[in-house]
Motif scaffolding. Structure first.
Motif, PDB file in Angstrom:
ATOM      1  N   HIS A   1       0.834  -1.207   0.000  1.00  0.00           N
ATOM      2  CA  HIS A   1       0.000   0.000   0.000  1.00  0.00           C
ATOM      3  C   HIS A   1       0.869   1.257   0.000  1.00  0.00           C
ATOM      4  O   HIS A   1       0.885   2.036   0.955  1.00  0.00           O
ATOM      5  CB  HIS A   1      -0.904  -0.031   1.228  1.00  0.00           C
ATOM      6  CG  HIS A   1      -2.134   0.801   1.097  1.00  0.00           C
ATOM      7  ND1 HIS A   1      -3.299   0.346   0.502  1.00  0.00           N
ATOM      8  CD2 HIS A   1      -2.375   2.075   1.465  1.00  0.00           C
ATOM      9  CE1 HIS A   1      -4.202   1.306   0.537  1.00  0.00           C
ATOM     10  NE2 HIS A   1      -3.679   2.357   1.121  1.00  0.00           N
ATOM     11  N   THR A   2       1.615   1.448  -1.089  1.00  0.00           N
ATOM     12  CA  THR A   2       2.493   2.609  -1.250  1.00  0.00           C
ATOM     13  C   THR A   2       2.407   3.081  -2.697  1.00  0.00           C
ATOM     14  O   THR A   2       1.835   2.400  -3.553  1.00  0.00           O
ATOM     15  CB  THR A   2       3.954   2.247  -0.927  1.00  0.00           C
ATOM     16  OG1 THR A   2       4.389   1.230  -1.857  1.00  0.00           O
ATOM     17  CG2 THR A   2       4.113   1.718   0.494  1.00  0.00           C
ATOM     18  N   MET A   3       2.994   4.251  -2.953  1.00  0.00           N
ATOM     19  CA  MET A   3       3.061   4.731  -4.331  1.00  0.00           C
ATOM     20  C   MET A   3       3.816   3.746  -5.209  1.00  0.00           C
ATOM     21  O   MET A   3       3.410   3.458  -6.339  1.00  0.00           O
ATOM     22  CB  MET A   3       3.728   6.105  -4.377  1.00  0.00           C
ATOM     23  CG  MET A   3       4.007   6.630  -5.778  1.00  0.00           C
ATOM     24  SD  MET A   3       2.518   6.807  -6.793  1.00  0.00           S
ATOM     25  CE  MET A   3       1.870   8.346  -6.128  1.00  0.00           C
ATOM     26  N   LYS A   4       4.913   3.197  -4.678  1.00  0.00           N
ATOM     27  CA  LYS A   4       5.677   2.201  -5.436  1.00  0.00           C
ATOM     28  C   LYS A   4       4.808   0.983  -5.737  1.00  0.00           C
ATOM     29  O   LYS A   4       4.823   0.454  -6.850  1.00  0.00           O
ATOM     30  CB  LYS A   4       6.916   1.787  -4.639  1.00  0.00           C
ATOM     31  CG  LYS A   4       7.808   0.776  -5.368  1.00  0.00           C
ATOM     32  CD  LYS A   4       9.026   0.430  -4.530  1.00  0.00           C
ATOM     33  CE  LYS A   4       9.891  -0.611  -5.247  1.00  0.00           C
ATOM     34  NZ  LYS A   4      11.088  -0.968  -4.426  1.00  0.00           N
ATOM     35  N   GLY A   5       4.029   0.543  -4.750  1.00  0.00           N
ATOM     36  CA  GLY A   5       3.138  -0.587  -4.959  1.00  0.00           C
ATOM     37  C   GLY A   5       2.086  -0.297  -6.014  1.00  0.00           C
ATOM     38  O   GLY A   5       1.749  -1.159  -6.829  1.00  0.00           O
ATOM     39  N   ALA A   6       1.569   0.944  -6.014  1.00  0.00           N
ATOM     40  CA  ALA A   6       0.571   1.331  -7.013  1.00  0.00           C
ATOM     41  C   ALA A   6       1.172   1.313  -8.412  1.00  0.00           C
ATOM     42  O   ALA A   6       0.555   0.811  -9.359  1.00  0.00           O
ATOM     43  CB  ALA A   6       0.017   2.718  -6.689  1.00  0.00           C
ATOM     44  N   VAL A   7       2.372   1.869  -8.550  1.00  0.00           N
ATOM     45  CA  VAL A   7       3.025   1.916  -9.864  1.00  0.00           C
ATOM     46  C   VAL A   7       3.317   0.502 -10.367  1.00  0.00           C
ATOM     47  O   VAL A   7       3.025   0.162 -11.520  1.00  0.00           O
ATOM     48  CB  VAL A   7       4.323   2.753  -9.796  1.00  0.00           C
ATOM     49  CG1 VAL A   7       5.091   2.649 -11.114  1.00  0.00           C
ATOM     50  CG2 VAL A   7       4.004   4.214  -9.493  1.00  0.00           C
ATOM     51  N   ILE A   8       3.875  -0.337  -9.486  1.00  0.00           N
ATOM     52  CA  ILE A   8       4.179  -1.713  -9.887  1.00  0.00           C
ATOM     53  C   ILE A   8       2.897  -2.462 -10.244  1.00  0.00           C
ATOM     54  O   ILE A   8       2.828  -3.178 -11.250  1.00  0.00           O
ATOM     55  CB  ILE A   8       4.935  -2.447  -8.758  1.00  0.00           C
ATOM     56  CG1 ILE A   8       6.337  -1.846  -8.578  1.00  0.00           C
ATOM     57  CG2 ILE A   8       5.041  -3.947  -9.061  1.00  0.00           C
ATOM     58  CD1 ILE A   8       7.102  -2.395  -7.401  1.00  0.00           C
ATOM     59  N   GLY A   9       1.872  -2.272  -9.428  1.00  0.00           N
ATOM     60  CA  GLY A   9       0.607  -2.936  -9.696  1.00  0.00           C
ATOM     61  C   GLY A   9       0.009  -2.524 -11.026  1.00  0.00           C
ATOM     62  O   GLY A   9      -0.482  -3.366 -11.793  1.00  0.00           O
ATOM     63  N   LEU A  10       0.056  -1.237 -11.326  1.00  0.00           N
ATOM     64  CA  LEU A  10      -0.507  -0.753 -12.590  1.00  0.00           C
ATOM     65  C   LEU A  10       0.310  -1.236 -13.791  1.00  0.00           C
ATOM     66  O   LEU A  10      -0.261  -1.569 -14.832  1.00  0.00           O
ATOM     67  CB  LEU A  10      -0.585   0.776 -12.565  1.00  0.00           C
ATOM     68  CG  LEU A  10      -1.678   1.346 -11.653  1.00  0.00           C
ATOM     69  CD1 LEU A  10      -1.437   2.831 -11.389  1.00  0.00           C
ATOM     70  CD2 LEU A  10      -3.059   1.130 -12.254  1.00  0.00           C
TER      71      LEU A  10
ATOM     72  N   GLY B   1      -3.798   0.533 -21.978  1.00  0.00           N
ATOM     73  CA  GLY B   1      -3.399   0.294 -20.595  1.00  0.00           C
ATOM     74  C   GLY B   1      -2.496   1.378 -20.062  1.00  0.00           C
ATOM     75  O   GLY B   1      -2.625   1.802 -18.911  1.00  0.00           O
ATOM     76  N   GLY B   2      -1.580   1.862 -20.897  1.00  0.00           N
ATOM     77  CA  GLY B   2      -0.680   2.927 -20.466  1.00  0.00           C
ATOM     78  C   GLY B   2      -1.411   4.226 -20.156  1.00  0.00           C
ATOM     79  O   GLY B   2      -1.103   4.918 -19.179  1.00  0.00           O
ATOM     80  N   MET B   3      -2.411   4.566 -20.979  1.00  0.00           N
ATOM     81  CA  MET B   3      -3.207   5.771 -20.717  1.00  0.00           C
ATOM     82  C   MET B   3      -3.970   5.636 -19.404  1.00  0.00           C
ATOM     83  O   MET B   3      -4.028   6.573 -18.600  1.00  0.00           O
ATOM     84  CB  MET B   3      -4.178   6.030 -21.870  1.00  0.00           C
ATOM     85  CG  MET B   3      -3.527   6.542 -23.135  1.00  0.00           C
ATOM     86  SD  MET B   3      -4.720   7.198 -24.338  1.00  0.00           S
ATOM     87  CE  MET B   3      -5.653   5.720 -24.752  1.00  0.00           C
ATOM     88  N   ASN B   4      -4.546   4.464 -19.163  1.00  0.00           N
ATOM     89  CA  ASN B   4      -5.269   4.256 -17.911  1.00  0.00           C
ATOM     90  C   ASN B   4      -4.329   4.262 -16.704  1.00  0.00           C
ATOM     91  O   ASN B   4      -4.694   4.734 -15.624  1.00  0.00           O
ATOM     92  CB  ASN B   4      -6.048   2.941 -17.975  1.00  0.00           C
ATOM     93  CG  ASN B   4      -7.277   3.049 -18.863  1.00  0.00           C
ATOM     94  OD1 ASN B   4      -7.935   4.079 -18.904  1.00  0.00           O
ATOM     95  ND2 ASN B   4      -7.587   1.982 -19.584  1.00  0.00           N
ATOM     96  N   LEU B   5      -3.127   3.740 -16.893  1.00  0.00           N
ATOM     97  CA  LEU B   5      -2.119   3.768 -15.831  1.00  0.00           C
ATOM     98  C   LEU B   5      -1.797   5.212 -15.438  1.00  0.00           C
ATOM     99  O   LEU B   5      -1.852   5.576 -14.257  1.00  0.00           O
ATOM    100  CB  LEU B   5      -0.855   3.035 -16.308  1.00  0.00           C
ATOM    101  CG  LEU B   5       0.359   2.968 -15.370  1.00  0.00           C
ATOM    102  CD1 LEU B   5       1.222   1.753 -15.738  1.00  0.00           C
ATOM    103  CD2 LEU B   5       1.245   4.215 -15.428  1.00  0.00           C
ATOM    104  N   ALA B   6      -1.448   6.022 -16.422  1.00  0.00           N
ATOM    105  CA  ALA B   6      -1.068   7.404 -16.140  1.00  0.00           C
ATOM    106  C   ALA B   6      -2.230   8.202 -15.542  1.00  0.00           C
ATOM    107  O   ALA B   6      -2.058   8.962 -14.586  1.00  0.00           O
ATOM    108  CB  ALA B   6      -0.564   8.080 -17.420  1.00  0.00           C
ATOM    109  N   ALA B   7      -3.436   8.004 -16.082  1.00  0.00           N
ATOM    110  CA  ALA B   7      -4.602   8.738 -15.584  1.00  0.00           C
ATOM    111  C   ALA B   7      -4.943   8.320 -14.152  1.00  0.00           C
ATOM    112  O   ALA B   7      -5.328   9.160 -13.324  1.00  0.00           O
ATOM    113  CB  ALA B   7      -5.794   8.514 -16.504  1.00  0.00           C
ATOM    114  N   THR B   8      -4.799   7.025 -13.839  1.00  0.00           N
ATOM    115  CA  THR B   8      -5.072   6.558 -12.477  1.00  0.00           C
ATOM    116  C   THR B   8      -4.107   7.178 -11.483  1.00  0.00           C
ATOM    117  O   THR B   8      -4.511   7.640 -10.399  1.00  0.00           O
ATOM    118  CB  THR B   8      -4.974   5.019 -12.404  1.00  0.00           C
ATOM    119  OG1 THR B   8      -5.906   4.443 -13.317  1.00  0.00           O
ATOM    120  CG2 THR B   8      -5.273   4.522 -11.002  1.00  0.00           C
ATOM    121  N   LEU B   9      -2.823   7.214 -11.828  1.00  0.00           N
ATOM    122  CA  LEU B   9      -1.836   7.801 -10.931  1.00  0.00           C
ATOM    123  C   LEU B   9      -2.053   9.307 -10.759  1.00  0.00           C
ATOM    124  O   LEU B   9      -1.803   9.860  -9.689  1.00  0.00           O
ATOM    125  CB  LEU B   9      -0.427   7.531 -11.462  1.00  0.00           C
ATOM    126  CG  LEU B   9       0.024   6.060 -11.386  1.00  0.00           C
ATOM    127  CD1 LEU B   9       1.368   5.880 -12.083  1.00  0.00           C
ATOM    128  CD2 LEU B   9       0.116   5.588  -9.938  1.00  0.00           C
TER     129      LEU B   9
END
Length: 237
Positions: free
Chosen positions: A118-127, A173-181
């Motif tokens: 549950h961290t920013m790193k975890g969010a990025v890796i998960g996405l 997927g990349g667009m959704n990744l960036a928009a989610t973050l």
């Protein structure tokens, strides 16, 4: 006696649990409605090969999954895909299946990893893993299912796997990744202030202003780049 103790304990917990469940269901219903609206707006983007649509509803569902977990993301993905099938889709049950698999593979993978880390790193890796899962799952299922509902020879779909389906799903997927973050923090903060979701059980250290601005600019640049790639795939530019 033991049975009576269980009953007393259940009676004590029921009001609070019931209140939490009602609030959770109401918030998930709101997320479902918002995801459907975002899906409708996404239809304004041009399609690739006249049947592959870029869709930003995954951003909304992923944010909900980050809050409530991968099971909630799967449930919302299923409901939104079903509503889309009975309202505006022309591809029937097969389109519903593909729609659900695309969203669930991305969102559930990302939310599962984020729940564990549950961290920013975890969010990025998960996405990132979510994008990889999306690409792999859709390559397989486009090969299996697309010839059926598009009524084209399987050989034609095989010829499209690498030059069309792979870049399309990677860019999507990349667009959704960036928009989610970009949107997760402000959206969740607003929902917590409105008392619609509980406070986080994890206390992450605050991000310095300059670092937050730098991350935002990076995500904006990635999103803008991928939007241009999407337009190129759709032969708009």
């Amino acid at each position: 006696m033991l049975r009576g103790a269980f009953k007393m304990d259940a009676a004590k917990k029921t009001p609070a649990v019931r209140k939490l469940d009602v609030k959770k269901l109401a918030t998930l219903a709101m997320i479902t409605c918002l995801a459907y609206v975002v899906m409708l707006v996404s239809k304004l983007m041009p399609s690739v090969n006249d049947f592959l649509d870029f869709d930003f509803k995954d951003v909304v569902i992923c944010i909900g999954g980050f809050v409530y977990g991968p099971a909630a993301a799967a449930a919302v993905s299923l409901v939104v895909a079903f509503i889309e099938m009975i309202t505006i889709s022309t591809t029937g049950p097969w389109g519903f299946l593909m729609n659900f698999l695309a969203t669930a593979s991305f969102c559930c993978t990302a939310c599962f990893i984020y729940k564990k880390h549950h961290t920013m790193k975890g969010a990025v890796i998960g996405l990132i893993l979510g994008v990889i899962a999306l690409v792999c799952v859709m390559l397989l299922w486009n090969y299996l299912v697309t010839p059926i509902y598009q009524k084209v020879p399987r050989e034609a779909i095989v010829d499209m796997l690498l030059p069309v389906f792979l870049p399309f799903n990677a860019v999507k997927g990349g667009m959704n990744l960036a928009a989610t973050l970009l949107l997760y923090k402000p959206v969740v903060t607003a929902l917590r202030r409105a008392k619609l979701i509980p406070e986080s059980e994890h206390s992450a250290p605050p991000v310095a202003g300059k670092k937050r601005l730098g991350m935002t600019l990076v995500f904006l640049f990635v999103l803008a780049t991928l939007v241009l790639c999407a337009l190129a795939l759709a032969k708009v530019i």
